[in-house]
Design a protein around this motif. Sequence first.
Motif, PDB file in Angstrom:
ATOM      1  N   UNK A  92       0.836  -1.202   0.000  1.00  0.00           N
ATOM      2  CA  UNK A  92       0.000   0.000   0.000  1.00  0.00           C
ATOM      3  C   UNK A  92       0.873   1.254   0.000  1.00  0.00           C
ATOM      4  N   UNK A  93       0.368   2.283  -0.673  1.00  0.00           N
ATOM      5  CA  UNK A  93       0.957   3.620  -0.613  1.00  0.00           C
ATOM      6  C   UNK A  93      -0.207   4.599  -0.551  1.00  0.00           C
ATOM      7  N   UNK A  94      -0.515   5.099   0.635  1.00  0.00           N
ATOM      8  CA  UNK A  94      -1.652   6.007   0.790  1.00  0.00           C
ATOM      9  C   UNK A  94      -2.953   5.342   0.364  1.00  0.00           C
ATOM     10  N   UNK A  95      -3.642   5.960  -0.584  1.00  0.00           N
ATOM     11  CA  UNK A  95      -4.924   5.437  -1.042  1.00  0.00           C
ATOM     12  C   UNK A  95      -4.820   4.481  -2.207  1.00  0.00           C
ATOM     13  N   UNK A  96      -3.639   3.910  -2.438  1.00  0.00           N
ATOM     14  CA  UNK A  96      -3.446   2.932  -3.518  1.00  0.00           C
ATOM     15  C   UNK A  96      -2.931   1.631  -2.935  1.00  0.00           C
ATOM     16  N   UNK A  97      -3.351   0.510  -3.512  1.00  0.00           N
ATOM     17  CA  UNK A  97      -2.916  -0.805  -3.044  1.00  0.00           C
ATOM     18  C   UNK A  97      -2.588  -1.694  -4.230  1.00  0.00           C
ATOM     19  N   UNK A  98      -1.749  -2.689  -3.967  1.00  0.00           N
ATOM     20  CA  UNK A  98      -1.326  -3.665  -4.984  1.00  0.00           C
ATOM     21  C   UNK A  98      -1.366  -5.044  -4.330  1.00  0.00           C
ATOM     22  N   UNK A  99      -2.196  -5.934  -4.872  1.00  0.00           N
ATOM     23  CA  UNK A  99      -2.296  -7.307  -4.375  1.00  0.00           C
ATOM     24  C   UNK A  99      -1.790  -8.258  -5.442  1.00  0.00           C
ATOM     25  N   UNK A 100      -0.955  -9.196  -5.040  1.00  0.00           N
ATOM     26  CA  UNK A 100      -0.390 -10.190  -5.948  1.00  0.00           C
ATOM     27  C   UNK A 100      -0.757 -11.581  -5.467  1.00  0.00           C
ATOM     28  N   UNK A 101      -1.466 -12.330  -6.294  1.00  0.00           N
ATOM     29  CA  UNK A 101      -1.818 -13.717  -6.015  1.00  0.00           C
ATOM     30  C   UNK A 101      -0.614 -14.605  -6.302  1.00  0.00           C
ATOM     31  N   UNK A 102      -0.452 -15.677  -5.548  1.00  0.00           N
ATOM     32  CA  UNK A 102       0.674 -16.590  -5.760  1.00  0.00           C
ATOM     33  C   UNK A 102       0.736 -17.124  -7.183  1.00  0.00           C
ATOM     34  N   UNK A 103      -0.407 -17.216  -7.849  1.00  0.00           N
ATOM     35  CA  UNK A 103      -0.431 -17.733  -9.218  1.00  0.00           C
ATOM     36  C   UNK A 103       0.158 -16.727 -10.205  1.00  0.00           C
ATOM     37  N   UNK A 104       0.240 -15.445  -9.816  1.00  0.00           N
ATOM     38  CA  UNK A 104       0.844 -14.441 -10.690  1.00  0.00           C
ATOM     39  C   UNK A 104      -0.087 -13.311 -11.092  1.00  0.00           C
ATOM     40  N   UNK A 105      -1.383 -13.433 -10.834  1.00  0.00           N
ATOM     41  CA  UNK A 105      -2.318 -12.368 -11.146  1.00  0.00           C
ATOM     42  C   UNK A 105      -2.197 -11.270 -10.098  1.00  0.00           C
ATOM     43  N   UNK A 106      -2.346 -10.007 -10.536  1.00  0.00           N
ATOM     44  CA  UNK A 106      -2.262  -8.918  -9.576  1.00  0.00           C
ATOM     45  C   UNK A 106      -3.225  -7.800  -9.940  1.00  0.00           C
ATOM     46  N   UNK A 107      -3.463  -6.927  -8.960  1.00  0.00           N
ATOM     47  CA  UNK A 107      -4.394  -5.814  -9.136  1.00  0.00           C
ATOM     48  C   UNK A 107      -3.865  -4.591  -8.406  1.00  0.00           C
ATOM     49  N   UNK A 108      -3.930  -3.442  -9.078  1.00  0.00           N
ATOM     50  CA  UNK A 108      -3.699  -2.141  -8.452  1.00  0.00           C
ATOM     51  C   UNK A 108      -5.036  -1.422  -8.396  1.00  0.00           C
ATOM     52  N   UNK A 109      -5.391  -0.900  -7.225  1.00  0.00           N
ATOM     53  CA  UNK A 109      -6.686  -0.244  -7.077  1.00  0.00           C
ATOM     54  C   UNK A 109      -6.636   0.775  -5.943  1.00  0.00           C
ATOM     55  N   UNK A 110      -7.722   1.513  -5.789  1.00  0.00           N
ATOM     56  CA  UNK A 110      -7.855   2.454  -4.692  1.00  0.00           C
ATOM     57  C   UNK A 110      -8.173   3.853  -5.176  1.00  0.00           C
ATOM     58  N   UNK A 111      -8.578   4.691  -4.252  1.00  0.00           N
ATOM     59  CA  UNK A 111      -8.996   6.046  -4.605  1.00  0.00           C
ATOM     60  C   UNK A 111      -7.815   6.991  -4.805  1.00  0.00           C
ATOM     61  N   UNK A 112      -6.596   6.546  -4.452  1.00  0.00           N
ATOM     62  CA  UNK A 112      -5.434   7.425  -4.559  1.00  0.00           C
ATOM     63  C   UNK A 112      -4.373   6.935  -5.519  1.00  0.00           C
TER      64      UNK A 112
END
Length: 253
Positions: A39-59
């Motif tokens: 996380x960095x402020x209002x942004x987050x990054x999640x990484x699944x062990x399989x390799x898929x990832x997502x960046x999301x959030x209001x910031x």
Amino acid sequence: MIEFPTQSYPSLPPLKDVPIFTGFARAVLEGVSGGRVWRDGGAAHALHDYGMSLVWGEGVDHAFPALIDHLNAGAYRVRDEWLQVDPRWAHLDWDGKLRAERFHRVNFRFNRAVFESRYAAHAVPPGWTVRPLIEAAYDLSDVHVTPCAFWKDFAAFQDHGGGMMAEKDGDVGAMAFAATRFDDWLEIGIETREAFRGQGLARAVAVAMIRKCLGSGLTPVWACRQENTGSLHLAQSLGFEIEKVVPFWRLER
């Protein structure tokens, strides 16, 4: 970017605000599957062990430079990463800043009436039997993906929907299985072993898995890379209709 422990989702931007399918990210945040979260402020990054990832959030806009540095450095990466971005931030210069190849991901919506009109009766290919997926098939060694990539163990997999497999003379030819499961929906994963392709096995196990979902009061979910024409056409033939097409990027290990 600061790494957070998994199952810290109450302190992260809510996934419910992201207008695409985010089941794999939710699985990481809730500790259902393995993965990592930053996380960095209002942004987050999640990484699944399989390799898929997502960046999301209001910031995400404010954290964009830090996100780009984090993603391009990729010190955390042990395999290729398939990155999706909250569509609310699609206008940012991801293509220009990321050292990555761009693809497209298709999110589908299931049309039950279409499925039932086409598969009121569906024959299994001759000589094959479709039955519940057993533990011996949970982690096959010669396929691209198996249920073990999404669940901590076979018991958790069974508890969250299990799967169906096509078997002949002791060989497993194809499988359809729960990749993620929350609330009243279940995301279907599917795999056919190379030696048994072209026999209609993927369709047979997919039909069986969809029926299993419907019999349990669940809505089946399907998503795939647009460039994977086999999965794309199979989904549409099963009654899945394209809802959204969004960009995503492959960041190499």
